[in-house]
Design a protein around this motif. Structure first.
Motif, PDB file in Angstrom:
ATOM      1  N   VAL A 124      25.669  29.131  73.757  1.00 34.74           N
ATOM      2  CA  VAL A 124      26.424  27.879  73.877  1.00 34.74           C
ATOM      3  C   VAL A 124      25.785  26.754  73.087  1.00 34.74           C
ATOM      4  O   VAL A 124      26.423  25.747  72.817  1.00 34.74           O
ATOM      5  CB  VAL A 124      26.556  27.411  75.344  1.00 34.74           C
ATOM      6  N   LEU A 125      24.521  26.922  72.764  1.00 37.96           N
ATOM      7  CA  LEU A 125      23.836  25.866  72.010  1.00 37.96           C
ATOM      8  C   LEU A 125      22.991  26.543  70.943  1.00 37.96           C
ATOM      9  O   LEU A 125      22.211  27.449  71.246  1.00 37.96           O
ATOM     10  CB  LEU A 125      22.948  25.048  72.950  1.00 37.96           C
ATOM     11  N   ALA A 126      23.185  26.112  69.705  1.00 37.24           N
ATOM     12  CA  ALA A 126      22.391  26.704  68.621  1.00 37.24           C
ATOM     13  C   ALA A 126      21.646  25.600  67.892  1.00 37.24           C
ATOM     14  O   ALA A 126      22.238  24.610  67.469  1.00 37.24           O
ATOM     15  CB  ALA A 126      23.308  27.450  67.664  1.00 37.24           C
ATOM     16  N   VAL A 127      20.354  25.750  67.812  1.00 32.58           N
ATOM     17  CA  VAL A 127      19.510  24.794  67.086  1.00 32.58           C
ATOM     18  C   VAL A 127      19.098  25.495  65.794  1.00 32.58           C
ATOM     19  O   VAL A 127      18.516  26.579  65.842  1.00 32.58           O
ATOM     20  CB  VAL A 127      18.282  24.426  67.914  1.00 32.58           C
ATOM     21  N   GLU A 128      19.438  24.879  64.655  1.00 38.70           N
ATOM     22  CA  GLU A 128      19.177  25.572  63.384  1.00 38.70           C
ATOM     23  C   GLU A 128      18.351  24.714  62.451  1.00 38.70           C
ATOM     24  O   GLU A 128      18.765  23.637  62.045  1.00 38.70           O
ATOM     25  CB  GLU A 128      20.503  25.957  62.718  1.00 38.70           C
ATOM     26  N   ASN A 129      17.146  25.166  62.145  1.00 39.43           N
ATOM     27  CA  ASN A 129      16.261  24.534  61.156  1.00 39.43           C
ATOM     28  C   ASN A 129      16.094  23.037  61.386  1.00 39.43           C
ATOM     29  O   ASN A 129      16.198  22.244  60.456  1.00 39.43           O
ATOM     30  CB  ASN A 129      16.798  24.774  59.741  1.00 39.43           C
ATOM     31  N   VAL A 130      15.868  22.658  62.602  1.00 38.66           N
ATOM     32  CA  VAL A 130      15.743  21.236  62.893  1.00 38.66           C
ATOM     33  C   VAL A 130      14.344  20.725  62.543  1.00 38.66           C
ATOM     34  O   VAL A 130      13.342  21.343  62.924  1.00 38.66           O
ATOM     35  CB  VAL A 130      16.054  20.966  64.376  1.00 38.66           C
ATOM     36  N   SER A 131      14.295  19.634  61.807  1.00 40.80           N
ATOM     37  CA  SER A 131      13.015  18.994  61.490  1.00 40.80           C
ATOM     38  C   SER A 131      13.065  17.542  61.924  1.00 40.80           C
ATOM     39  O   SER A 131      14.108  16.879  61.814  1.00 40.80           O
ATOM     40  CB  SER A 131      12.730  19.062  59.987  1.00 40.80           C
ATOM     41  N   LEU A 132      11.934  17.058  62.400  1.00 42.52           N
ATOM     42  CA  LEU A 132      11.855  15.655  62.836  1.00 42.52           C
ATOM     43  C   LEU A 132      10.464  15.161  62.507  1.00 42.52           C
ATOM     44  O   LEU A 132       9.467  15.829  62.798  1.00 42.52           O
ATOM     45  CB  LEU A 132      12.081  15.576  64.358  1.00 42.52           C
ATOM     46  N   GLY A 154      20.022  13.481  72.161  1.00 40.25           N
ATOM     47  CA  GLY A 154      20.405  12.354  71.332  1.00 40.25           C
ATOM     48  C   GLY A 154      19.500  11.145  71.417  1.00 40.25           C
ATOM     49  O   GLY A 154      19.867  10.068  70.952  1.00 40.25           O
ATOM     50  N   VAL A 155      18.328  11.263  71.996  1.00 41.80           N
ATOM     51  CA  VAL A 155      17.397  10.135  71.987  1.00 41.80           C
ATOM     52  C   VAL A 155      16.801   9.998  70.584  1.00 41.80           C
ATOM     53  O   VAL A 155      16.685   8.898  70.040  1.00 41.80           O
ATOM     54  CB  VAL A 155      16.286  10.339  73.035  1.00 41.80           C
ATOM     55  N   GLY A 196      18.576  19.781  59.491  1.00 42.76           N
ATOM     56  CA  GLY A 196      19.026  20.856  60.383  1.00 42.76           C
ATOM     57  C   GLY A 196      20.249  20.455  61.180  1.00 42.76           C
ATOM     58  O   GLY A 196      20.681  19.296  61.149  1.00 42.76           O
ATOM     59  N   THR A 197      20.785  21.404  61.906  1.00 39.94           N
ATOM     60  CA  THR A 197      21.991  21.124  62.683  1.00 39.94           C
ATOM     61  C   THR A 197      21.835  21.615  64.123  1.00 39.94           C
ATOM     62  O   THR A 197      21.049  22.526  64.412  1.00 39.94           O
ATOM     63  CB  THR A 197      23.219  21.860  62.097  1.00 39.94           C
ATOM     64  N   ILE A 198      22.582  20.985  64.982  1.00 44.38           N
ATOM     65  CA  ILE A 198      22.675  21.421  66.370  1.00 44.38           C
ATOM     66  C   ILE A 198      24.148  21.669  66.640  1.00 44.38           C
ATOM     67  O   ILE A 198      24.992  20.807  66.343  1.00 44.38           O
ATOM     68  CB  ILE A 198      22.126  20.350  67.318  1.00 44.38           C
ATOM     69  N   HIS A 204      24.960  15.710  64.222  1.00 50.97           N
ATOM     70  CA  HIS A 204      23.703  15.330  63.593  1.00 50.97           C
ATOM     71  C   HIS A 204      23.117  14.091  64.241  1.00 50.97           C
ATOM     72  O   HIS A 204      21.928  13.989  64.446  1.00 50.97           O
ATOM     73  CB  HIS A 204      23.919  15.063  62.104  1.00 50.97           C
ATOM     74  N   ASP A 205      23.985  13.143  64.547  1.00 51.32           N
ATOM     75  CA  ASP A 205      23.422  11.881  65.042  1.00 51.32           C
ATOM     76  C   ASP A 205      24.198  11.366  66.239  1.00 51.32           C
ATOM     77  O   ASP A 205      24.665  10.243  66.247  1.00 51.32           O
ATOM     78  CB  ASP A 205      23.392  10.825  63.930  1.00 51.32           C
ATOM     79  N   MET A 206      24.342  12.213  67.229  1.00 53.23           N
ATOM     80  CA  MET A 206      24.977  11.706  68.442  1.00 53.23           C
ATOM     81  C   MET A 206      23.960  10.850  69.214  1.00 53.23           C
ATOM     82  O   MET A 206      22.746  11.047  69.080  1.00 53.23           O
ATOM     83  CB  MET A 206      25.436  12.872  69.315  1.00 53.23           C
ATOM     84  N   ASP A 207      24.491   9.893  69.965  1.00 49.02           N
ATOM     85  CA  ASP A 207      23.547   9.144  70.801  1.00 49.02           C
ATOM     86  C   ASP A 207      23.588   9.701  72.221  1.00 49.02           C
ATOM     87  O   ASP A 207      24.399  10.579  72.537  1.00 49.02           O
ATOM     88  CB  ASP A 207      23.827   7.637  70.750  1.00 49.02           C
ATOM     89  N   SER A 208      22.707   9.197  73.094  1.00 46.50           N
ATOM     90  CA  SER A 208      22.566   9.838  74.405  1.00 46.50           C
ATOM     91  C   SER A 208      23.812   9.683  75.263  1.00 46.50           C
ATOM     92  O   SER A 208      24.073  10.511  76.130  1.00 46.50           O
ATOM     93  CB  SER A 208      21.319   9.326  75.118  1.00 46.50           C
ATOM     94  N   HIS A 209      24.614   8.627  75.018  1.00 43.93           N
ATOM     95  CA  HIS A 209      25.876   8.494  75.755  1.00 43.93           C
ATOM     96  C   HIS A 209      26.815   9.648  75.447  1.00 43.93           C
ATOM     97  O   HIS A 209      27.406  10.233  76.348  1.00 43.93           O
ATOM     98  CB  HIS A 209      26.579   7.183  75.376  1.00 43.93           C
TER      99      HIS A 209
END
Lengths: 652, 272
Positions: free
Chosen positions: B17-25, B65-66, B72-74, B86-91
């Motif tokens: 249900v949730l895929a985290v792909e190549n996320v960098s921060l 979203g904090v 990368g993508t979620i 890519h850039d959802m906020d916590s709301h």
């Protein structure tokens, strides 16, 4: 036509009567999801009908036993009554018992059906299932966590009820005829006595016995369907059975089940029961809470509390008893009611209490007086599982702190030469289940029940229980010596933690006193009395004076009682150490082992009776890590003033 | 008398249900997460573990979203459709059914337990401020429904006795439970727990484990949790992903992870 009251000889018949004549009145409430939910008598009866039919479908029949392991819940009481409808016998078990303890009752009564509150109780029953081959059906109330259970013995309460509802619709006459078959002399409940000394015994009580006693007490207290009680003690205990099934079924009052054991105080405040029972330890815990919170209160409030409580102590009890009180005191008390007693009763959830009972163990006179002085009609009663509770109850206006009141209607009391109390009453049990030997020992051919308690009836006709028969002795002149009674009297003082009295076959009574380190330590600090430790404190002359005061107050009290006036305490000493289960001086349940102590401290006992002023002791003590060491001290022995007996004074 | 019914049907671990792909921060020169990929399946208990500073909390913060990942993508599955962000906020995250608890308890200390849990219903309230203030229109009915939902959670977490107690007066273990309750009040499909057992004694931990598993079982909630206590992680999670210095070093069942050499090295250190 309504059947006469005499024809309503079983609980199911009573229930159906209430459903007819007060169907819309509340029968039972429970706080669920933060809201008090009500079952009316009509709804209660409907639920019981459905459940009973469901049980019948499952093969439950006349004479079968239904085990119930649950906290106070409307569904628990519905299940109890459903079993009774079919001529079965509910067997409530203590819900905090471990699995192994449930094995015996289930085997003993060959129980085939059981009701369990939740997953926790189901797990316990499943654990003992291999040892209980008769157990074939377990019904659970709360489905939480039950989804992954595949055991064939399990079924939900809802499924049982729904099945029964359908069956009732098909054939309502079946259940009505089953209910009609019930007779007053049928067993209505089996309650297991706690098995601390031996294997537990199943006490069988009939409908007739329970209904008769419930009605006698209800008439005495004029209970009716406007009363409200809180069901918060274990349903397996006979008192809870009486207060939350027998008496509501007789009078039609409403019982309330708290949300959880932790919320009892809040729930009680919300409900405001009019009829209340609490064992002394609960009353003591409440008072402690009040005292602690008062000490944290502001200075003005503390002052008000101290002043008005002094007035309450002086006149509160007399006002409650309807005795004459001066006009000024009356006015002051009314003022106090406005600013202190009323709000305090409200915080305790006792604003509406008309009748409150305490029983089970001796209650301290100060504790007892506290509740009465703030206007709560707290009374003592005497009874046991075997007597359907009500043997003696203190009637309004005749409340004395050290008796349990006169016999309730229908009860006969008599005493053996050893002063053992024998009881004959319509409320007596039928038998100990499958234990004719024990039944015969407890209930003789003429129907007298041997209580094992020693006591006597005082000049006003009130029963006074002094001790267990096996502990009562005699002084050398033949007068009564009840050591536990004296020790309890001493222990009611906060400064006395334990006491041991001697006197069997001697001229006078002497005592060891074990001071309460915390209470006496506080007392010493307030007087700027320096001490280095327990022994130092215990040997202080000031402390001896303090204890002497306590002993003399006990003596003054005893002098009032012609039976016990001769057992006043003549000499005492203060022990240099705490009596301790690790040193085998107390049992694990903290009961004094008098014989062992008399042997271990034989030198001290001899010194008490030899007239010496002090005694040297060398003793072995065991430290918590298991090592032992020796210890020596010079203990003082002091005389206490004794008083002429009230009877002797009158004669002179 | 009504009794809350459990959600019907046994839930077992389903599709991703949730895929985290190549996320960098990264924060300036500090690389918190480097090319991290993993997935979460429906109804599973997924643990993220790693030594201090491994990037666990950063990962959780990206998920709701904090923080926003720089690369990368979620992707989040909603019904049959996938939604990539890519850039959802916590709301937005909350509206999508993602709720969380915090490592340092973030409750309203002066408010009661009940009120704190009610705040968790905030996104579910449809009436406007004025209606609520005046108790007008459908506001009353709505309030009753929310109160019932909150009471069911109180019953579920067995905190009836502190319903009206201000949170600040409660011991730590109970505050953690209340925070879980507030997260549950949002009826999340994905629940993120940031060290739910930190600072608890053994008994409190056992209780919390039971509640986490019960939530998973009873409501069918998918759970992603960060935890330091290895015993807890190995006991309650279906799969574990291990981070070290912002990189994923292992991913698999508790047993696989336990015997993985890279994980042992990361926790015990290696001679350089």
């Amino acid at each position: 036509m309504e059947p006469g009251i005499g024809e309503l000889d079983t609980f199911p018949k009573l229930l159906m009567m209430h459903a007819r004549i007060r169907g819309a009145r509340p029968a039972i409430r429970e706080k669920d999801l933060g809201i008090w939910q009500t079952w009316t008598w009509h709804e209660f009866a409907e639920e019981v009908r459905a459940l009973a039919c469901g049980l019948a479908e499952q093969g439950f029949k006349r004479g079968d036993h239904l085990a119930l392991v649950s906290d106070n819940r409307p569904r628990l009481y519905a299940a109890m009554c459903a079993a009774q409808c079919l001529g079965g016998v509910p067997v409530p078990l203590y819900q905090d018992a471990v699995a192994a303890e449930m094995g015996f009752p289930i085997q003993n009564a060959e129980i085939s059906h059981a009701f369990a509150e939740d997953q926790e109780q189901v797990d316990k029953l499943l654990e003992i299932l291999p040892q209980c081959p008769t157990l074939r059906h377990i019904y659970y109330d709360d489905p939480r966590g039950m989804r992954h259970y595949a055991e064939g013995v399990l079924a939900s309460y809802e499924s049982l009820r729904d099945r029964g509802r359908a069956a009732y619709r098909r054939d309502p006459a079946f259940l009505e005829s089953e209910i009609a078959k019930g007779r007053g002399e049928d067993a209505a409940a089996m309650l297991f006595t706690s098995g601390t000394t031996a294997t537990p015994k199943g006490v069988v009580l009939t409908h007739h016995a329970l209904i008769d006693r419930a009605r006698a007490a209800a008439e005495l207290e004029r209970l009716d369907d406007r009363d409200v009680a809180l069901a918060y003690l274990p349903p397996a205990w006979v008192g809870q059975f009486i207060f939350s099934l027998a008496q509501p079924f007789v009078t039609g009052y409403c019982i309330c089940c708290p949300e959880s054991p932790e919320t009892v105080m809040t729930d009680m405040r919300e409900i405001g029961p009019t009829y209340y029972f609490a064992p002394p330890r609960v009353l003591e815990a409440l008072l402690t809470q009040v005292s602690i919170r008062m000490e944290d209160a502001s200075r003005v409030k503390r002052w008000l509390y101290a002043r008005f409580m002094a007035i309450a102590q002086r006149v509160g009890g007399a006002l409650l008893d309807g005795k004459p009180v001066g006009a000024l005191d009356r006015l002051l008390y009314r003022l106090g009611d406005l600013v202190v007693y009323g709000p305090l009763r409200n915080v305790l959830g006792m604003s509406r209490v008309r009748v409150a009972y305490t029983a089970g163990e001796a209650i301290g006179p100060d504790l007892f007086k506290f509740y009465r002085s703030i206007g709560i009609n707290l009374k003592q009663l005497y009874g046991s599982t075997e007597t359907s509770v009500f043997v003696c109850v203190q009637p309004d206006g005749q409340v004395k702190p050290d008796t349990v009141g006169p016999a309730v209607r229908g009860v006969e009391l008599k005493f053996t030469p050893e002063r053992e109390l024998l009881i004959r009453s319509p409320g007596l049990f039928k038998e100990y289940y499958k234990n004719p030997q024990a039944t015969l020992e407890a209930k003789d051919a003429e129907g007298w029940f041997h209580t094992g308690d020693a006591g006597y009836v005082d000049a006003d006709g009130h029963l006074k229980i002094i001790d267990r028969v096996k502990d009562v002795g005699r002084l050398s002149d033949g007068t009564l010596f009840a050591p536990k009674y004296l020790e309890n009297k001493l222990k009611f003082f906060p400064y006395v933690k334990e006491a041991v009295c001697f006197g069997q076959a001697r001229d006078t009574v002497c005592a060891f006193v074990n001071i309460d380190m915390e209470a006496v330590g506080n007392w010493a600090e307030r007087r700027n009395l320096a001490y280095s430790g327990f022994t130092d404190l215990a040997l202080r002359d000031e402390v001896y004076e303090l204890v002497r005061g306590c002993v003399e107050r006990v003596n003054a009290d005893l002098a009032q009682d012609p039976e016990l006036a001769n057992s006043q305490i003549h000499r005492f000493l203060i022990l240099h150490k705490d009596l301790d289960p690790d040193d085998e001086e107390l049992t694990r349940t903290r009961k004094v082992r008098r014989g062992f102590i008399a042997e271990k401290y034989a030198a001290l006992v001899e010194a008490l009776y030899s007239g010496r002023k002090d005694v040297h002791i060398e003793a072995q003590v065991r430290y918590e890590d298991g090592r032992t060491g020796t210890f020596s001290a010079d203990l003082k022995i002091r005389d206490a003033r004794t008083f002429a007996s009230a009877a002797a004074r009158k004669a002179a | 008398m009504t009794v809350p019914q459990p959600i019907a049907g046994a839930q077992r671990v389903g599709e991703v249900v949730l895929a985290v792909e190549n996320v960098s921060l990264s924060f300036g020169g500090v690389k918190a997460l480097v090319e991290v990929s993993f997935d979460v399946r429906e109804h599973e208990v997924r643990a993220i573990i790693g030594p201090n500073g491994a990037g666990k909390s950063s990962m959780l913060n990206v998920l709701n979203g904090v923080y926003h990942a720089q690369k990368g993508t979620i992707r989040l599955r909603q019904g049959a459709a996938w939604r990539e962000f890519h850039d959802m906020d916590s709301h937005e995250a909350a509206a999508l059914g993602i709720a969380r608890t915090f490592q340092n308890i973030a409750l309203f200390k002066g408010m009661t337990v009940l009120d704190n849990i009610m705040t968790g219903r905030n996104l579910k309230m449809r009436c406007n401020f004025l209606q609520q203030a005046l108790w007008a229109g459908p506001a009353k009915k709505e309030e009753l429904a929310h109160r019932r939902a909150a009471e069911e959670i109180i019953d579920f977490l067995e905190i009836q006795h502190i319903r009206k107690t201000p949170v600040g007066r409660l011991p730590y273990g109970l505050q953690k439970r209340v925070e879980l309750g507030r997260a549950l009040a949002a009826e999340p499909t994905l629940l993120l727990l940031d060290e739910p057992m930190a600072g608890m004694n053994l008994e409190e931990k056992q209780d919390m484990c039971r509640f986490v598993l019960d939530v998973n079982d009873h409501y069918g909630t998918t759970i992603v949790l960060i935890e330091h206590d290895m015993g807890v992680v190995m006991d309650i999670s279906d799969r574990v992903v291990v981070l070290d210095y912002g990189r994923r070093i292992a991913d698999g069942t508790p047993d696989e992870v336990r015997s993985n050499q890279a994980v042992i090295d990361a926790y015990l250190g290696v001679a350089h």
